[in-house]
Design a protein around this motif. Structure first.
Motif, PDB file in Angstrom:
ATOM      1  N   PHE A 122       0.155  -8.279  10.902  1.00  0.00           N
ATOM      2  CA  PHE A 122       1.370  -9.032  10.586  1.00  0.00           C
ATOM      3  C   PHE A 122       2.158  -8.367   9.461  1.00  0.00           C
ATOM      4  O   PHE A 122       3.379  -8.409   9.456  1.00  0.00           O
ATOM      5  CB  PHE A 122       1.030 -10.468  10.201  1.00  0.00           C
ATOM      6  N   GLY A 123       1.465  -7.759   8.516  1.00  0.00           N
ATOM      7  CA  GLY A 123       2.148  -7.124   7.397  1.00  0.00           C
ATOM      8  C   GLY A 123       2.251  -5.616   7.495  1.00  0.00           C
ATOM      9  O   GLY A 123       3.114  -5.006   6.868  1.00  0.00           O
ATOM     10  N   HIS A 124       1.362  -5.013   8.276  1.00  0.00           N
ATOM     11  CA  HIS A 124       1.294  -3.548   8.363  1.00  0.00           C
ATOM     12  C   HIS A 124       0.981  -3.135   9.798  1.00  0.00           C
ATOM     13  O   HIS A 124      -0.114  -2.663  10.091  1.00  0.00           O
ATOM     14  CB  HIS A 124       0.211  -3.021   7.407  1.00  0.00           C
ATOM     15  N   PRO A 125       1.932  -3.307  10.707  1.00  0.00           N
ATOM     16  CA  PRO A 125       1.639  -3.093  12.137  1.00  0.00           C
ATOM     17  C   PRO A 125       1.206  -1.674  12.512  1.00  0.00           C
ATOM     18  O   PRO A 125       0.261  -1.518  13.280  1.00  0.00           O
ATOM     19  CB  PRO A 125       2.931  -3.488  12.847  1.00  0.00           C
ATOM     20  N   LEU A 126       1.861  -0.661  11.990  1.00  0.00           N
ATOM     21  CA  LEU A 126       1.513   0.706  12.405  1.00  0.00           C
ATOM     22  C   LEU A 126       0.192   1.158  11.802  1.00  0.00           C
ATOM     23  O   LEU A 126      -0.640   1.759  12.491  1.00  0.00           O
ATOM     24  CB  LEU A 126       2.641   1.677  12.057  1.00  0.00           C
ATOM     25  N   TRP A 127      -0.008   0.890  10.534  1.00  0.00           N
ATOM     26  CA  TRP A 127      -1.276   1.255   9.916  1.00  0.00           C
ATOM     27  C   TRP A 127      -2.422   0.459  10.525  1.00  0.00           C
ATOM     28  O   TRP A 127      -3.523   0.965  10.690  1.00  0.00           O
ATOM     29  CB  TRP A 127      -1.235   1.048   8.403  1.00  0.00           C
ATOM     30  N   SER A 128      -2.159  -0.782  10.891  1.00  0.00           N
ATOM     31  CA  SER A 128      -3.201  -1.604  11.525  1.00  0.00           C
ATOM     32  C   SER A 128      -3.587  -1.049  12.882  1.00  0.00           C
ATOM     33  O   SER A 128      -4.765  -1.024  13.239  1.00  0.00           O
ATOM     34  CB  SER A 128      -2.733  -3.052  11.673  1.00  0.00           C
ATOM     35  N   PHE A 141       0.858  -1.179   0.000  1.00  0.00           N
ATOM     36  CA  PHE A 141       0.000   0.000   0.000  1.00  0.00           C
ATOM     37  C   PHE A 141       0.890   1.223   0.000  1.00  0.00           C
ATOM     38  O   PHE A 141       1.928   1.246   0.658  1.00  0.00           O
ATOM     39  CB  PHE A 141      -0.913   0.006   1.235  1.00  0.00           C
ATOM     40  N   GLN A 142       0.458   2.234  -0.719  1.00  0.00           N
ATOM     41  CA  GLN A 142       1.238   3.462  -0.818  1.00  0.00           C
ATOM     42  C   GLN A 142       0.866   4.476   0.256  1.00  0.00           C
ATOM     43  O   GLN A 142       1.618   5.412   0.496  1.00  0.00           O
ATOM     44  CB  GLN A 142       1.059   4.077  -2.204  1.00  0.00           C
ATOM     45  N   SER A 143      -0.297   4.276   0.882  1.00  0.00           N
ATOM     46  CA  SER A 143      -0.747   5.245   1.878  1.00  0.00           C
ATOM     47  C   SER A 143      -1.728   4.569   2.838  1.00  0.00           C
ATOM     48  O   SER A 143      -2.276   3.499   2.542  1.00  0.00           O
ATOM     49  CB  SER A 143      -1.449   6.429   1.199  1.00  0.00           C
ATOM     50  N   TYR A 144      -1.949   5.231   3.957  1.00  0.00           N
ATOM     51  CA  TYR A 144      -2.944   4.752   4.905  1.00  0.00           C
ATOM     52  C   TYR A 144      -4.330   4.794   4.275  1.00  0.00           C
ATOM     53  O   TYR A 144      -5.147   3.896   4.478  1.00  0.00           O
ATOM     54  CB  TYR A 144      -2.901   5.591   6.187  1.00  0.00           C
ATOM     55  N   LYS A 145      -4.595   5.824   3.485  1.00  0.00           N
ATOM     56  CA  LYS A 145      -5.891   5.962   2.811  1.00  0.00           C
ATOM     57  C   LYS A 145      -6.162   4.735   1.933  1.00  0.00           C
ATOM     58  O   LYS A 145      -7.302   4.265   1.851  1.00  0.00           O
ATOM     59  CB  LYS A 145      -5.914   7.240   1.979  1.00  0.00           C
ATOM     60  N   GLU A 146      -5.157   4.226   1.306  1.00  0.00           N
ATOM     61  CA  GLU A 146      -5.284   3.034   0.472  1.00  0.00           C
ATOM     62  C   GLU A 146      -5.426   1.776   1.336  1.00  0.00           C
ATOM     63  O   GLU A 146      -6.099   0.823   0.951  1.00  0.00           O
ATOM     64  CB  GLU A 146      -4.043   2.933  -0.414  1.00  0.00           C
ATOM     65  N   PHE A 147      -4.792   1.791   2.497  1.00  0.00           N
ATOM     66  CA  PHE A 147      -4.820   0.635   3.402  1.00  0.00           C
ATOM     67  C   PHE A 147      -6.173   0.474   4.095  1.00  0.00           C
ATOM     68  O   PHE A 147      -6.627  -0.646   4.334  1.00  0.00           O
ATOM     69  CB  PHE A 147      -3.710   0.796   4.450  1.00  0.00           C
ATOM     70  N   TRP A 148      -6.835   1.579   4.425  1.00  0.00           N
ATOM     71  CA  TRP A 148      -8.067   1.568   5.216  1.00  0.00           C
ATOM     72  C   TRP A 148      -9.150   0.645   4.650  1.00  0.00           C
ATOM     73  O   TRP A 148      -9.706  -0.168   5.394  1.00  0.00           O
ATOM     74  CB  TRP A 148      -8.556   2.995   5.418  1.00  0.00           C
TER      75      TRP A 148
END
Length: 123
Positions: free
Chosen positions: A75-81, A3-10
């Motif tokens: 597991f893959g994105h701890p801070l964004w999670s 993911f390039q951004s948190y917005k994309e991750f959400w």
């Protein structure tokens, strides 16, 4: 997934919590973070702070393995999670999660903001 951004991750994060039971277990786990934080202050015992993430993650991960049937996004994105978990918690607390799920479903149906082919969400 990258993911390039948190917005994309959400939207992905929400898709990984598509079942209401999973979200309720996450809400319970995150509530324990606040309980242990308060206990650490009341009893001036900061060992309670160590229990906060252990308890919260245990409850959340069990819900992923046994209810949702997927691997926790942490597991893959701890801070964004972590950020997304507190966002989902706040939305649930104030009764706004259904509105957000509907918004994400609408975006998914339009094919916008969802390059990772995330499945629809259940409210």
């Amino acid at each position: 997934m990258n993911f390039q951004s948190y917005k994309e991750f959400w939207p992905f994060y929400l898709s990984q919590h598509s079942k209401p039971a999973t979200r309720r277990w996450h809400f319970a786990g995150t509530s324990f973070v606040f309980v242990f934080f308060i206990l650490s202050i009341v009893f001036l015992n900061f060992w309670f702070l160590l229990l906060a993430p252990v308890t919260a993650y245990s409850i959340a991960w069990i819900s992923h393995f046994f209810i949702e049937g997927n691997k926790p996004a942490t597991f893959g994105h701890p801070l964004w999670s972590l950020r997304a978990d507190f966002r989902m918690y706040r939305l649930m607390l104030f009764g706004q999660l259904g509105k957000e799920l509907n918004k994400q479903n609408a975006l998914y149906e339009k094919g916008k903001e969802n390059p990772h082919d995330t499945p629809a969400f259940r409210s």
